[in-house]
Design a protein around this motif. Structure first.
Motif, mmCIF file in Angstrom:
data_model
loop_
_atom_site.group_PDB
_atom_site.id
_atom_site.type_symbol
_atom_site.label_atom_id
_atom_site.label_comp_id
_atom_site.label_asym_id
_atom_site.label_seq_id
_atom_site.Cartn_x
_atom_site.Cartn_y
_atom_site.Cartn_z
ATOM 1 N N THR A 1 0.841 -1.190 0.000
ATOM 2 C CA THR A 1 0.000 0.000 0.000
ATOM 3 C C THR A 1 0.880 1.245 0.000
ATOM 4 O OG1 THR A 1 -0.102 0.015 2.424
ATOM 5 C CG2 THR A 1 -1.878 -1.139 1.265
ATOM 6 N N ASP B 1 -6.138 -2.078 4.371
ATOM 7 C CA ASP B 1 -5.950 -2.676 3.048
ATOM 8 C C ASP B 1 -4.711 -3.568 2.976
ATOM 9 O OD1 ASP B 1 -8.184 -1.338 2.131
ATOM 10 O OD2 ASP B 1 -7.053 0.396 1.418
ATOM 11 N N CYS B 2 -3.706 -3.286 3.813
ATOM 12 C CA CYS B 2 -2.475 -4.080 3.775
ATOM 13 C C CYS B 2 -2.696 -5.517 4.222
ATOM 14 C CB CYS B 2 -1.403 -3.417 4.627
ATOM 15 S SG CYS B 2 -1.920 -3.119 6.337
#
Length: 371
Positions: free
Chosen positions: A321, A336-337
């Motif tokens: 990310t 999101d990672c």
């Protein structure tokens, strides 16, 4: 000598090679470790450590925490009582040794060794400029010691599992009925053979929420591993009990162990199971030290190369990310990672377990008999 590493379990485990280097250079010295309550729990696994000074130090607190000045004054007095001749301050690339160095100076320690990017005056008697940021934490500590004349050792992680911890782990894995916290053993179809059912250990906790793979996804991983034939154990500290329950409560046959044991028993469990699935946390480094296959759900809070398990089968799963490395305690976005499908996590765990024990152990006993 006082070795200062006031961080978590994994950080103390990664300090092991530096402690070995100091022990080899000064075999008759007393080596004490200054650690946080969490990190101090790992000291029993490191044979080089003679004693532990436990403290929640002010320079590791966040800016919003109220830390009385008397805490620092008390720590200066405690360090002074130790009669130490030298302090070795171990830090990550984003930490500075100067606060610890000044407290040791006030405590009267004549030698104070530390490493950082910036210069901070008389807090250190031996200041070592930092190596590149991406340097692994083990290599970083050894680099600092070598620069002040301490010959390095090889950087493999090593831990010593106490006998009592190993006995407790054997009970949890196969020495008692499932209802008593043990994992049932099973026969393989032969009258003279009795073996433990292959096990996966899931550790859903981490020091902060930004490092934690979501519990509902861990639960899906646990279900997939159970369906593939592994017995699943889910463990964590007492504070992580909700995560443990959320991960394993709906998984048939899962053994839940929230706050049931200490770090040495955790190490013994990791040593005994077939694969570990965890976040970037102490469990990953214990697995590395013990050579147990591990799948690490690695959040974008840190650089992978600084903490990568290097000494056993390991699979690092992360999603690149733009905000990484963020070093945040809580993700302000959608994590999101760690947007990693549970199917991918389970597949990696099964692959590592297969490489260690062969896929035959997931074959039903009747099929093995027929073969």
């Amino acid at each position: 000598m006082l070795v200062i590493r006031p961080d978590n379990v994994g950080d103390v485990v990664m300090a092991g090679p530096a402690l070995r280097s100091l022990r080899r250079a000064a075999p008759r010295a007393r080596l004490d470790l200054l650690a946080t309550p969490a990190g101090a729990a790992a000291a029993a696994l490191l044979p080089e450590v003679d004693g532990v000074l436990t403290a929640s130090v002010s320079w590791q607190k966040t800016g919003g925490e109220d830390v009385p000045v008397t805490d620092d004054l008390d720590l200066v007095e405690r360090i002074g009582w130790g009669g130490y001749e030298a302090a070795v301050i171990l830090t990550s690339f984003s930490q500075a040794p100067w606060s610890a160095g000044y407290l040791c100076r006030l405590a009267g320690l004549p030698v104070r060794v530390g490493m950082s990017k910036e210069f901070g005056g008389a807090g250190l008697t031996h200041w070592v400029p930092s190596p590149p940021d991406e340097t692994h934490q083990v290599d970083r500590a050894l680099h600092m010691l070598e620069r002040v004349g301490v010959p390095p050792v090889e950087g493999r992680l090593r831990v010593r599992v106490p006998d009592e911890a190993a006995r407790t782990a054997r009970h949890l894995l196969g020495g008692g009925p499932t209802g008593d916290g043990g994992v049932d053993a099973e026969t393989d179809g032969h009258a003279d053979s009795h073996r433990r059912r292959p096990c996966a250990l899931i550790l859903p906790g981490a020091s902060c929420s930004a490092r934690r793979y979501p519990a509902d996804r861990f639960a899906q991983v646990a279900g997939l591993l159970t369906a593939a034939g592994l017995r699943v154990l889910v463990a964590g500290t007492a504070r992580e009990a909700p995560l443990v329950e959320a991960t394993g409560a709906g998984v048939p046959g899962a053994v839940l162990l929230p706050g049931r044991f200490d770090v040495p028993v955790l190490a013994a469990l990791i040593d005994a199971v077939d694969v570990v699935v965890c976040n970037n946390s102490g469990g990953a480094h214990l697995a590395s030290a013990l050579g147990t296959p591990v799948v690490v759900l690695f959040a974008g809070t840190e650089q992978v190369e600084q903490y990568r398990p290097r000494f056993g089968p390991a699979s690092i799963l992360t999603v690149p990310t733009v905000c990484s490395p963020c070093r945040q305690f809580a993700c302000p976005f959608a994590l999101d990672c760690l947007d990693i499908p549970p199917e991918q996590v389970a597949a990696e765990a099964l692959r590592l377990a297969d490489e260690r024990g062969g896929p035959w152990w997931r074959t039903p006993a009747g099929a093995r008999d027929a073969r």
